[in-house]
Design an enzyme around this catalytic site. Structure first.
Site, short mmCIF file in Angstrom:
data_model
loop_
_atom_site.label_atom_id
_atom_site.label_comp_id
_atom_site.label_asym_id
_atom_site.label_seq_id
_atom_site.Cartn_x
_atom_site.Cartn_y
_atom_site.Cartn_z
N HIS A 252 19.97 -15.17 -47.53
CA HIS A 252 20.49 -14.66 -48.85
C HIS A 252 21.45 -14.99 -49.12
O HIS A 252 22.09 -15.26 -49.01
CB HIS A 252 20.25 -12.95 -48.63
CG HIS A 252 20.43 -11.83 -49.56
ND1 HIS A 252 21.38 -11.38 -51.07
CD2 HIS A 252 18.66 -11.61 -50.56
CE1 HIS A 252 20.58 -11.53 -52.26
NE2 HIS A 252 19.35 -10.84 -51.52
N GLU A 310 12.62 -10.21 -48.53
CA GLU A 310 10.76 -10.71 -49.30
C GLU A 310 9.84 -10.44 -47.85
O GLU A 310 8.95 -10.50 -48.12
CB GLU A 310 11.14 -12.10 -49.15
CG GLU A 310 11.84 -11.96 -50.59
CD GLU A 310 11.69 -11.78 -52.47
OE1 GLU A 310 10.58 -10.98 -52.21
OE2 GLU A 310 12.12 -12.27 -53.32
N1 ACO Z 1 15.78 -21.27 -43.57
C1 ACO Z 1 16.63 -22.68 -43.46
N2 ACO Z 1 17.90 -22.49 -43.74
C2 ACO Z 1 18.06 -22.05 -44.57
C3 ACO Z 1 17.84 -21.19 -45.10
C4 ACO Z 1 16.84 -20.65 -44.79
N3 ACO Z 1 15.94 -19.64 -45.20
N4 ACO Z 1 18.79 -20.53 -45.76
C5 ACO Z 1 19.53 -20.66 -45.50
N5 ACO Z 1 19.59 -22.07 -44.84
C6 ACO Z 1 20.36 -23.52 -44.51
C7 ACO Z 1 20.79 -24.06 -45.99
O1 ACO Z 1 19.77 -25.45 -45.20
C8 ACO Z 1 21.95 -24.24 -45.29
O2 ACO Z 1 22.32 -25.80 -44.19
P1 ACO Z 1 23.32 -26.19 -44.29
O3 ACO Z 1 25.19 -25.86 -44.83
O4 ACO Z 1 22.61 -27.50 -42.85
O5 ACO Z 1 23.00 -27.79 -45.05
C9 ACO Z 1 22.51 -23.66 -45.78
O6 ACO Z 1 21.75 -22.29 -44.61
C10 ACO Z 1 23.32 -23.05 -46.52
O7 ACO Z 1 22.60 -23.04 -47.66
P2 ACO Z 1 22.30 -23.03 -49.15
O8 ACO Z 1 21.08 -22.86 -50.07
O9 ACO Z 1 23.86 -22.77 -49.50
O10 ACO Z 1 22.09 -20.94 -48.86
P3 ACO Z 1 22.76 -19.83 -50.20
O11 ACO Z 1 22.86 -18.39 -49.55
O12 ACO Z 1 22.57 -20.44 -51.36
O13 ACO Z 1 20.69 -19.75 -49.99
C11 ACO Z 1 18.82 -18.74 -50.43
C12 ACO Z 1 19.96 -18.36 -50.36
C13 ACO Z 1 17.95 -19.71 -51.20
C14 ACO Z 1 18.02 -16.96 -50.12
C15 ACO Z 1 18.51 -19.19 -48.37
O14 ACO Z 1 18.55 -18.52 -47.72
C16 ACO Z 1 16.70 -19.58 -49.08
O15 ACO Z 1 16.24 -20.38 -49.29
N6 ACO Z 1 16.11 -18.86 -48.69
C17 ACO Z 1 14.63 -18.97 -48.50
C18 ACO Z 1 13.79 -18.84 -49.19
C19 ACO Z 1 14.37 -17.46 -49.76
O16 ACO Z 1 13.50 -16.15 -48.44
N7 ACO Z 1 13.94 -16.84 -51.00
C20 ACO Z 1 14.07 -14.78 -51.37
C21 ACO Z 1 15.34 -15.03 -51.38
S1 ACO Z 1 15.68 -12.88 -51.27
C22 ACO Z 1 15.42 -12.71 -52.74
O17 ACO Z 1 15.54 -13.62 -53.26
C23 ACO Z 1 15.64 -11.31 -53.42
#
Ligand code: ACO
Length: 370
Positions: A252, A310
């Protein structure tokens, strides 16, 4: 001056406070877990709109006012029929039909009556459109049922069990309000121009439609369906992570620990599946969650990644027999009460929202002389 002033980036609100580092969400003074699973949607909405829980008389009158305004204008039904013929996606039909509620507003309508109308009619729009798409007869709202109960009734044509209606109500309460997210901010920007609440909610639905905001629950459940068997869980998830893919339903932007909404929905899903839904699917989903969390800490040790709202939204709504194409429209039903609370608050603050832009183009261009 090119930088944006502090005033344009910070907004005061009494509606909610998000503590992403500690995983706390406060709604109008209550910890989310102390309020969402214990009150009705009517009470939750009243709290947000009036900054206090209703007494018995207030609750009765609010509930009756909502129930009375659930019907749809003829023009709205005609529009939904036309949209169904064109196979318009549900969220777009919801946006179109919500806008059409303006047709019957009069000069006597106030922000309060418009808000009640929107909150009452939006579930009827979603349920009616779903039935039109399925070529099923429309189900008239039942004024004796509460908001959540009546929505399930209009959607399915049968009175829901008490546990199903309660599970939906807990979901609606849990996701009703979450700070200045994109759709809420959109509603506030529109209200701040002294525009009307219908315009604000139509704009908010447009913002919620985007997959980066309201569109993740479907894929979170799809992962569980794709895995299908417990022993496939680890190889399936490792394969995704080895290919740099994200696991849907985890991580998140704001919460750096467990999303407090996930715990409430996890509990509601557990109760629902015990009574009314497929236990095997529930056990598989629990196994997928445990394995995903273990693998995420192995693959991304630098980044705390937890289950987000989610994952359990998808499980809960699926357990209620709801098709995944309805997940985002039902999120809109939940958020409507929160969006409208922000419309009221913005109206009181009576201040235009006007961020400053930072120009990154060039200056002093000249037309070529002919
Ligand atoms: N699975 C695997 N790796 C992940 C995930 C995940 N679900 N989420 C983050 N990471 C990793 C990224 O690959 C990244 O790794 P790295 O540093 O090795 O490159 C690191 O964590 C940071 O990623 P960011 O995109 O900078 O993290 P951010 O906090 O901005 O992302 C987000 C948040 C977009 C929700 C992300 O966690 C994601 O894509 N999750 C999956 C989609 C999802 O479930 N969305 C619903 C969110 S809840 C809502 O919207 C109400």
């Amino acid at each position: 001056m090119t930088s944006t002033s502090k005033d344009n980036l910070n907004f005061n609100t009494k509606l909610s406070a998000i503590d992403g580092n500690n995983g706390h969400l406060t709604i109008a003074g209550f910890a989310l877990e102390d309020i969402a699973p214990h009150v009705s949607l009517e009470q939750m909405t009243y709290l947000l709109w009036h900054d206090q829980l209703p007494n018995n008389a207030e609750l009765q009158s609010f509930t009756a006012a909502l129930a009375e305004k659930r019907y749809l204008p003829k023009d709205t039904v005609a529009l939904l029929k036309s949209a169904a013929q064109h196979q318009t996606p549900i969220i777009d039909a919801l946006r179109l039909a919500t806008d059409s509620l303006s047709i019957e507003l009069t000069q006597h309508d106030t922000d309060q009556t418009t808000a009640i109308r929107l909150l009452a009619a939006i579930p009827t729009i979603v349920a009616s459109y779903w039935r039109l798409k399925q070529k099923q007869p429309l189900v008239e709202p039942d004024n004796t049922l509460n908001h959540a109960n009546n929505f399930l009734y209009m959607l399915t044509g049968t009175k829901p069990t008490a546990s199903s209606a309660r599970a939906l109500e807990i979901y609606l309460n849990t996701t009703i309000e979450h700070g200045f997210n994109a759709s809420t901010f959109t509603a506030r920007v529109i209200t701040a121009t002294e525009s009307d609440f219908i315009s604000a909610i139509v704009g908010a639905i447009g913002a919620l439609k985007g997959p980066l905001h309201g569109g993740a629950p479907g894929p979170a459940l799809q992962m569980v369906f794709d895995i299908a068997q417990k022993d496939q869980t680890e190889p399936y998830l490792r394969n995704k992570l080895d290919h740099g893919e994200r696991l849907m339903g985890f991580g998140h932007r704001v919460y750096k620990t467990r999303d407090p909404r996930a715990d409430i929905l996890a509990n509601a899903a557990k109760n629902l599946y015990q009574k009314d839904a497929d236990q095997a699917l529930y056990q598989l989903a629990m196994h997928v969650e445990r394995t995903a969390l273990a693998l995420l800490s192995e693959y991304k040790p630098h980044r705390p990644l937890h289950t987000n709202v989610e994952f359990y939204t998808a499980l809960l709504l699926h357990g209620l027999g709801i098709n995944d194409s309805l997940f985002t429209p039902i999120f809109a039903i939940s958020r409507t009460g929160g969006w409208l609370a922000h419309c009221f608050e913005q109206r009181q603050q009576a201040k235009l929202i006007r961020p400053q832009s930072h120009y990154t183009g060039v200056f002093d261009r000249r037309l070529a002389s002919s």
